[in-house]
Enzyme design. Structure first.
Site, PDB file in Angstrom:
ATOM      1  CG  ASP A 176      -1.752   4.628  -7.302  1.00 31.33           C
ATOM      2  OD1 ASP A 176      -0.685   4.165  -7.734  1.00 31.33           O
ATOM      3  OD2 ASP A 176      -2.780   3.933  -7.114  1.00 31.33           O
ATOM      4  CG  ASP A 194      -1.299   0.142 -11.696  1.00 24.15           C
ATOM      5  OD1 ASP A 194      -1.443  -0.789 -12.491  1.00 24.15           O
ATOM      6  OD2 ASP A 194      -0.357   0.959 -11.768  1.00 24.15           O
TER       7      ASP A 194
HETATM    8 MG   LIG Z   1      -2.856   1.814  -6.833  1.00 22.60          MG
END
Ligand SMILES: [Mg+2]
Length: 292
Positions: A79, A81
């Site tokens: 991932d 963010d």
């Molecule tokens: Mg995230």
């Protein structure tokens, strides 16, 4: 055989290692370096995980529990963010319209799994209508920062023959430059729609959410001719759950509770280089631990 990797942000307490070895009735403990030790133990993976996390409780140490045989990986999928970078890009973008608190509150709920991801994304992107694309470049230069250890984790993983992939429910406007900065092999994310350099408040369909992250993991595995057992997945939020559960090794970084409960390893204290220790790679020497 299960390997329990303990990693501390500084020197790892020998007392903690010894007490955990005793509690687990472990076969052996191999000190990797000052920060990390691998403990080898026979038994049920889930039960061992439970014992380990209960035992370390709130000590300043992180633990990763996995089968020893498959700890070496061929694919690292992560991932973006709040995992590879310290920010939520959509919240930072909303700040251009002075809407950061409002958008961040929705992001927080979505990442906790309290809102449907796609609906929450569409709702927030609408609030970005009228923001110039040039604002994104400014944010990339001034606000967006890699998480501690992110660049080293990627560089060392690549030197060890691991393909690196970024998969984000955020936006390609950020994912592409972040991947380039970190040297990540490929990036996948949602696309903000712009006209004449201005965001229209729309996001391209289909939206990349939790299911698509898992599908990306499976697709990458197929392309490499490996199984998900040979992959490590990293994330922090509810939309990483399916990917983290499917990968042979799932790591939750500064996670929301829903992801922490499901991951094989939880990083609350260490930086992202702890993921290297988990894979049997000591980042400081890049010596490798043989599989058992
Ligand atoms: Mg995230």
């Amino acid at each position: 055989m299960i390997v329990v990797t303990l990693v501390a942000p500084g020197p790892l307490s020998p007392q903690l290692v010894a007490s955990l070895v005793g509690t687990l009735g472990a076969h052996r403990a191999d000190r990797v370096d000052e920060q990390a030790t691998d403990i080898y133990v026979e038994g049920d993976r889930r039960a061992i995980r439970e014992t380990v996390f209960t035992h370390i409780h709130d000590a300043p140490v992180d633990a990763i529990v996995q089968p020893a045989r498959t700890r070496r990986k061929r694919l690292l999928i992560s991932d973006m963010d709040s995992t590879l970078i310290g920010q939520e890009c959509i919240d930072e973008l909303a700040a251009v319209h002075d809407l950061k608190p409002r958008v961040a509150a929705i992001t927080e709920r979505a990442m906790r799994g309290e809102l449907a991801f796609a609906d929450a994304l569409i709702e927030r992107v609408k609030l970005l209508t009228g923001i110039p694309e040039s604002s994104i470049e400014t944010l990339l230069d001034t606000v967006i920062t890699p998480s501690p250890g992110a660049a080293e984790m990627i560089a060392v993983a690549k030197r060890n023959g691991i393909r690196t992939v970024l998969v984000s429910g955020g936006f390609m406007h950020f994912a592409e430059p972040v991947a380039e900065r970190l040297g990540i092999d490929a990036a996948f994310a949602n696309r903000l729609i712009a006209a004449d350099g201005i965001l229209t408040g729309a996001v391209a369909q289909p939206i990349l959410g939790a299911d698509e992250k898992k599908v990306r993991l499976l697709t990458e595995c197929e392309a490499l001719g490996i199984t998900p057992e040979d992959a490590i997945a990293l994330g922090d939020g509810a939309n990483d759950l399916a990917m983290v559960e499917t990968a042979g090794l799932g790591i939750a970084y500064r996670p929301k509770p829903i992801l922490a409960a499901a991951a094989d390893g939880v990083l609350r204290h260490c930086d992202l280089t702890a993921a290297l220790y988990a894979m049997g790679i000591a980042p400081n020497t890049e010596s490798s631990v043989s599989s058992v």
